[in-house]
Design an enzyme around this catalytic site. Structure first.
Site, PDB file in Angstrom:
ATOM      1  N   LYS A 207     -47.853 -85.917 -15.423  1.00  0.00           N
ATOM      2  CA  LYS A 207     -47.768 -85.265 -16.733  1.00  0.00           C
ATOM      3  C   LYS A 207     -48.726 -84.074 -16.820  1.00  0.00           C
ATOM      4  CE  LYS A 207     -45.478 -89.019 -19.102  1.00  0.00           C
ATOM      5  NZ  LYS A 207     -45.518 -90.205 -19.977  1.00  0.00           N
ATOM      6  N   ARG A 238     -46.681 -96.702 -14.543  1.00  0.00           N
ATOM      7  CA  ARG A 238     -45.303 -96.206 -14.379  1.00  0.00           C
ATOM      8  C   ARG A 238     -45.401 -94.871 -13.653  1.00  0.00           C
ATOM      9  NH1 ARG A 238     -42.027 -92.588 -16.895  1.00  0.00           N
ATOM     10  NH2 ARG A 238     -39.827 -93.112 -17.082  1.00  0.00           N
TER      11      ARG A 238
HETATM   12  N1  PMM Z   1     -42.862 -91.540 -20.081  1.00  0.00           N
HETATM   13  C1  PMM Z   1     -41.670 -90.962 -19.887  1.00  0.00           C
HETATM   14  C2  PMM Z   1     -40.482 -91.717 -19.993  1.00  0.00           C
HETATM   15  N2  PMM Z   1     -40.528 -93.043 -20.258  1.00  0.00           N
HETATM   16  N3  PMM Z   1     -41.788 -94.981 -20.689  1.00  0.00           N
HETATM   17  C3  PMM Z   1     -42.979 -95.567 -20.885  1.00  0.00           C
HETATM   18  N4  PMM Z   1     -43.037 -96.880 -21.154  1.00  0.00           N
HETATM   19  N5  PMM Z   1     -44.149 -94.862 -20.816  1.00  0.00           N
HETATM   20  C4  PMM Z   1     -44.181 -93.539 -20.566  1.00  0.00           C
HETATM   21  O1  PMM Z   1     -45.276 -92.946 -20.540  1.00  0.00           O
HETATM   22  C5  PMM Z   1     -42.926 -92.872 -20.357  1.00  0.00           C
HETATM   23  C6  PMM Z   1     -41.738 -93.644 -20.432  1.00  0.00           C
HETATM   24  C7  PMM Z   1     -41.660 -89.508 -19.583  1.00  0.00           C
HETATM   25  O2  PMM Z   1     -40.670 -89.048 -18.816  1.00  0.00           O
HETATM   26  P1  PMM Z   1     -40.404 -89.289 -17.208  1.00  0.00           P
HETATM   27  O3  PMM Z   1     -39.419 -90.422 -17.143  1.00  0.00           O
HETATM   28  O4  PMM Z   1     -39.778 -88.024 -16.767  1.00  0.00           O
HETATM   29  O5  PMM Z   1     -41.697 -89.616 -16.560  1.00  0.00           O
END
Ligand code: PMM
Length: 251
Positions: A207, A238
């Protein structure tokens, strides 16, 4: 600490958008992650990057369901990254085991009750509104106190809807309606989220607050973040790449 591997079957996610956007590429990446020792594969069909437009439900389903069905045959443990109750239900029926809802139940009024009925683990992330205009919502008194109290409201709503305490996982929502300073304050105070009494997931991978313009160049900082968080008592991270995170956690 578990490693959740990100598999975005989207053309426009900020870091891996367009890389696993067709069925074959997505399944291939899923199998690679299994070989690398991933604990959970998080499959999403809708980008949530700042400014992103919503994807229609039919399109979201067409992206994720075939991939979930294919990876289920290989024994994958999967979460469905969706804000829609209908998509969550279809994904669980197709073989996913957890729901990852970035809106913490706020985007779809049927989500919490659906998760309760499905009786599967539910990840409630801190969220203040859809990606289109979320940056304008990054206004806090004290960011850690405010995010904790808003997350507590989502926990209460989830429990009220019938989600069992044992099935709840929380996430401070790094980068969602938060600027770089907010994200760092949350990371520095992650113990206060752990003290809320639920497993904590952190999604910092590649990020913007980690620096630089190119998400791929934030990989080293992401690995360092996993190491930094490894002693904090959180449940999982994640991340986009799996192997280096497994390695750094085992080092
Ligand atoms: N960040 C993204 C998407 N889904 N889900 C959770 N639980 N936590 C997060 O920080 C999160 C998420 C951002 O987008 P990406 O899939 O492109 O990383």
């Amino acid at each position: 600490m578990i490693v959740m591997g990100i598999l975005n079957v989207t053309p426009d996610s900020f870091a891996d958008g367009g890389r696993h956007n067709d069925f074959e590429a997505a399944v291939k990446r899923g199998l690679e992650m299994i070989a690398e020792g991933v604990d959970i594969i998080d499959i999403g069909g809708e980008s949530t990057k700042p400014g992103a437009e919503r994807v229609p439900e039919t399109e979201e389903l067409a992206r994720v369901i075939p991939v979930i069905e294919a990876l289920a045959k290989h024994g994958a443990t999967m979460s469905i990254d969706t804000m829609r109750a209908s998509t969550a239900k279809a994904a669980i029926e197709a073989g996913a085991q957890l729901i990852n809802d970035v809106s913490g139940g706020l985007a779809d009024e049927l989500m919490l009750v659906t998760a309760a009925q499905l009786n599967v683990p539910y990840i409630a992330m801190h969220w203040r509104g859809h990606s289109k205009d979320m940056n304008s919502r990054a206004v806090y008194g004290d960011v850690v106190t405010d995010v904790i109290s808003e997350l507590q409201e989502r926990i209460d709503a989830a429990l009220d809807a019938g989600i069992s305490q044992n099935n709840l996982i929380i996430d401070p929502g790094i980068g969602f309606a938060k600027d770089a300073h907010h994200n760092w304050e949350i990371i520095d105070s992650i113990d206060r989220f752990v003290a809320m009494g639920y497993p904590v997931l952190v999604g910092a991978s590649r990020k913007r607050f980690l620096g630089g313009d190119d998400p791929d160049q934030r990989e080293n900082a992401t690995i360092a973040m996993t190491k930094r968080l490894s002693g904090s008592g959180i449940w999982g991270v994640r991340v986009h790449s799996v192997k280096p995170h497994k390695e750094v956690l085992n080092a």
